[in-house]
Design a protein around this motif. Sequence first.
Motif, PDB file in Angstrom:
ATOM      1  N   ALA A  45       0.836  -1.207   0.000  1.00 31.06           N
ATOM      2  CA  ALA A  45       0.000   0.000   0.000  1.00 31.06           C
ATOM      3  C   ALA A  45       0.866   1.250   0.000  1.00 31.06           C
ATOM      4  N   ALA A  46       1.965   1.236   0.767  1.00 31.53           N
ATOM      5  CA  ALA A  46       2.872   2.385   0.801  1.00 31.53           C
ATOM      6  C   ALA A  46       3.502   2.623  -0.564  1.00 31.53           C
ATOM      7  N   GLU A  47       3.844   1.541  -1.281  1.00 30.59           N
ATOM      8  CA  GLU A  47       4.415   1.676  -2.619  1.00 30.59           C
ATOM      9  C   GLU A  47       3.404   2.300  -3.576  1.00 30.59           C
ATOM     10  N   VAL A  48       2.138   1.900  -3.464  1.00 31.66           N
ATOM     11  CA  VAL A  48       1.082   2.488  -4.296  1.00 31.66           C
ATOM     12  C   VAL A  48       0.937   3.976  -3.981  1.00 31.66           C
ATOM     13  N   LEU A  49       0.952   4.312  -2.707  1.00 32.47           N
ATOM     14  CA  LEU A  49       0.818   5.714  -2.300  1.00 32.47           C
ATOM     15  C   LEU A  49       1.982   6.549  -2.795  1.00 32.47           C
ATOM     16  N   LEU A  50       3.162   5.968  -2.776  1.00 32.02           N
ATOM     17  CA  LEU A  50       4.342   6.691  -3.268  1.00 32.02           C
ATOM     18  C   LEU A  50       4.170   7.053  -4.734  1.00 32.02           C
ATOM     19  N   ARG A  51       3.639   6.108  -5.511  1.00 32.40           N
ATOM     20  CA  ARG A  51       3.390   6.375  -6.937  1.00 32.40           C
ATOM     21  C   ARG A  51       2.317   7.443  -7.123  1.00 32.40           C
ATOM     22  N   MET A  52       1.443   7.600  -6.153  1.00 29.54           N
ATOM     23  CA  MET A  52       0.393   8.613  -6.217  1.00 29.54           C
ATOM     24  C   MET A  52       0.888   9.983  -5.759  1.00 29.54           C
ATOM     25  N   GLY A  53       2.150  10.057  -5.344  1.00 34.55           N
ATOM     26  CA  GLY A  53       2.714  11.327  -4.925  1.00 34.55           C
ATOM     27  C   GLY A  53       2.520  11.659  -3.468  1.00 34.55           C
ATOM     28  N   ASN A  55       3.416  11.780   0.475  1.00 39.48           N
ATOM     29  CA  ASN A  55       4.601  11.797   1.335  1.00 39.48           C
ATOM     30  C   ASN A  55       4.482  10.620   2.302  1.00 39.48           C
ATOM     31  N   VAL A  56       5.009   9.464   1.897  1.00 36.61           N
ATOM     32  CA  VAL A  56       4.823   8.237   2.658  1.00 36.61           C
ATOM     33  C   VAL A  56       5.495   8.276   4.030  1.00 36.61           C
ATOM     34  N   PRO A  57       6.734   8.770   4.162  1.00 38.56           N
ATOM     35  CA  PRO A  57       7.321   8.857   5.512  1.00 38.56           C
ATOM     36  C   PRO A  57       6.457   9.653   6.482  1.00 38.56           C
ATOM     37  N   LEU A  60       3.409   7.464   7.371  1.00 37.32           N
ATOM     38  CA  LEU A  60       3.770   6.397   8.306  1.00 37.32           C
ATOM     39  C   LEU A  60       4.015   6.956   9.704  1.00 37.32           C
ATOM     40  N   ALA A  61       4.607   8.136   9.772  1.00 42.54           N
ATOM     41  CA  ALA A  61       4.837   8.768  11.074  1.00 42.54           C
ATOM     42  C   ALA A  61       3.512   9.078  11.763  1.00 42.54           C
ATOM     43  N   ALA A  62       2.505   9.530  10.980  1.00 44.69           N
ATOM     44  CA  ALA A  62       1.186   9.830  11.541  1.00 44.69           C
ATOM     45  C   ALA A  62       0.533   8.570  12.101  1.00 44.69           C
ATOM     46  N   ALA A  63       0.814   7.429  11.454  1.00 46.37           N
ATOM     47  CA  ALA A  63       0.255   6.152  11.902  1.00 46.37           C
ATOM     48  C   ALA A  63       1.152   5.452  12.925  1.00 46.37           C
ATOM     49  N   ARG A  64       2.248   6.119  13.309  1.00 51.37           N
ATOM     50  CA  ARG A  64       3.209   5.572  14.269  1.00 51.37           C
ATOM     51  C   ARG A  64       3.826   4.266  13.780  1.00 51.37           C
ATOM     52  N   VAL A  82      -3.127   0.241  11.333  1.00 53.17           N
ATOM     53  CA  VAL A  82      -3.675   0.055   9.989  1.00 53.17           C
ATOM     54  C   VAL A  82      -4.851   0.999   9.770  1.00 53.17           C
ATOM     55  N   GLU A  83      -5.717   1.129  10.777  1.00 50.22           N
ATOM     56  CA  GLU A  83      -6.859   2.054  10.695  1.00 50.22           C
ATOM     57  C   GLU A  83      -6.391   3.467  10.356  1.00 50.22           C
ATOM     58  N   ILE A  84      -5.384   3.947  11.082  1.00 51.06           N
ATOM     59  CA  ILE A  84      -4.871   5.304  10.842  1.00 51.06           C
ATOM     60  C   ILE A  84      -4.293   5.403   9.440  1.00 51.06           C
ATOM     61  N   LEU A  85      -3.502   4.416   9.069  1.00 46.97           N
ATOM     62  CA  LEU A  85      -2.865   4.418   7.755  1.00 46.97           C
ATOM     63  C   LEU A  85      -3.897   4.489   6.630  1.00 46.97           C
ATOM     64  N   VAL A  86      -4.906   3.647   6.685  1.00 38.47           N
ATOM     65  CA  VAL A  86      -5.916   3.599   5.619  1.00 38.47           C
ATOM     66  C   VAL A  86      -6.723   4.890   5.561  1.00 38.47           C
ATOM     67  N   ASN A  87      -7.172   5.366   6.708  1.00 40.01           N
ATOM     68  CA  ASN A  87      -7.990   6.579   6.710  1.00 40.01           C
ATOM     69  C   ASN A  87      -7.193   7.799   6.249  1.00 40.01           C
ATOM     70  N   GLU A  88      -5.924   7.892   6.656  1.00 39.94           N
ATOM     71  CA  GLU A  88      -5.082   8.984   6.196  1.00 39.94           C
ATOM     72  C   GLU A  88      -4.804   8.879   4.703  1.00 39.94           C
ATOM     73  N   ALA A  89      -4.633   7.651   4.206  1.00 41.53           N
ATOM     74  CA  ALA A  89      -4.384   7.447   2.776  1.00 41.53           C
ATOM     75  C   ALA A  89      -5.552   7.949   1.943  1.00 41.53           C
ATOM     76  N   PHE A  90      -6.767   7.659   2.364  1.00 43.35           N
ATOM     77  CA  PHE A  90      -7.945   8.154   1.641  1.00 43.35           C
ATOM     78  C   PHE A  90      -7.999   9.676   1.683  1.00 43.35           C
ATOM     79  N   ARG A  91      -7.675  10.247   2.830  1.00 50.40           N
ATOM     80  CA  ARG A  91      -7.732  11.704   2.963  1.00 50.40           C
ATOM     81  C   ARG A  91      -6.699  12.383   2.071  1.00 50.40           C
ATOM     82  N   LEU A  92      -5.500  11.824   2.040  1.00 51.78           N
ATOM     83  CA  LEU A  92      -4.421  12.463   1.293  1.00 51.78           C
ATOM     84  C   LEU A  92      -4.549  12.272  -0.218  1.00 51.78           C
TER      85      LEU A  92
END
Length: 368
Positions: A45-53, A55-57, A60-64, A82-92
């Motif tokens: 999922a992080a690799e997909v997000l990176l391709r979407m532009g 800021n993955v670091p 990940l920091a927001a999701a601890r 995982v909950e934080i990661l997914v919800n933040e990914a949708f928002r970003l």
Amino acid sequence: MQPFFLGKACATLSFLDLGLSFFDISGVSKTAAPVEVPARYYLRAAEVLLRMGVNVPQLLAAARIRIERLDRPDASLPFEQVEILVNEAFRLTGRSDFGIEVGRTLKLGSHSMVGYGMLSSPHADYALRLAARYFKLIMPAFRMRYRASAERAEVSFSPTQPMSHLCLQFHLEALVFATHCELRELLGGRAPPCEIYLSYAEPAHAARYSELDGARCHFGWDVMPGIRMVFSGDFTAYPLAMADPSALRLAEERCKELVRKAVAGGKISDWVAMMLREAGGSMPTQAELAQTLNLSPRTLDRYLQREGESFRALAKRVRHEKACALIEAGELSLTQIAYELGYSDAANFTRAFRREAGRSPSAHRESS
């Protein structure tokens, strides 16, 4: 991620359902430890997000989540991260189809020893049975079922871990697309036609489901959250090119060892509340939810009592919460809301709501 609706008429189906949920192989409830899931899928999922532009670091920091933790082969993540990661990914990203993008990246090799065993299986039927048996090693937050006869085969997934609506839909979409892609991988490039029944409403990106070749999708189909994929034909008739009895034996022994060590956690009352909350139409019964966990209704009630809850109290509370939300939304009439919540008529709904809230649904709507 690998892979239920054949109807009552198919009583002669063979049925394998050895996925574990809130219980380890001894059947002891594990309510203390938080559920942890394999980190490898969220690295994808992080690799997909990176391709979407994205800021993955920073994400990940927001999701601890520490990036070096994702890189370990046996790494796992608490589901709260995982909950934080997914919800933040949708928002970003603003991408409602994020789960599809992740699901399409998954291959059989993504599933470690279970995927290796599937590839080494003699035919597709055995591979799917193996996936159901050891699905806990793939994604402990969900349960997989596999049913098959000489005419039809069915795979399904349902959550065993409470999660937000957004997180649930992300995982279900990833499961649909990953399952379809991996079946094509197993069968040499082409999956047989299938009917896919999805519990959630048709999403804004529904056109993307046309990418599932040979599949017809039915949205908002089930009462309980989950997905079902029904295939015509006999999967034992699909031999696998990489079948290897010795490799399969080694893979299965390793999977057994890993399952013995695996422990699922989480409160059952949270999961029951989530299943009731996410249900469309009339809510699932205690017997239906107990069956999902491979328990008797009495045993499920005993586990709930240990947590200071009861199915009746949970169902009453969740139904009232849903009633308030529907009334406050103002989009449905009181009669429509009554049917949506499983009442036989508006009068019964009004009486039940007044007992709980101390006022009528109409008064509640006027004050909201």
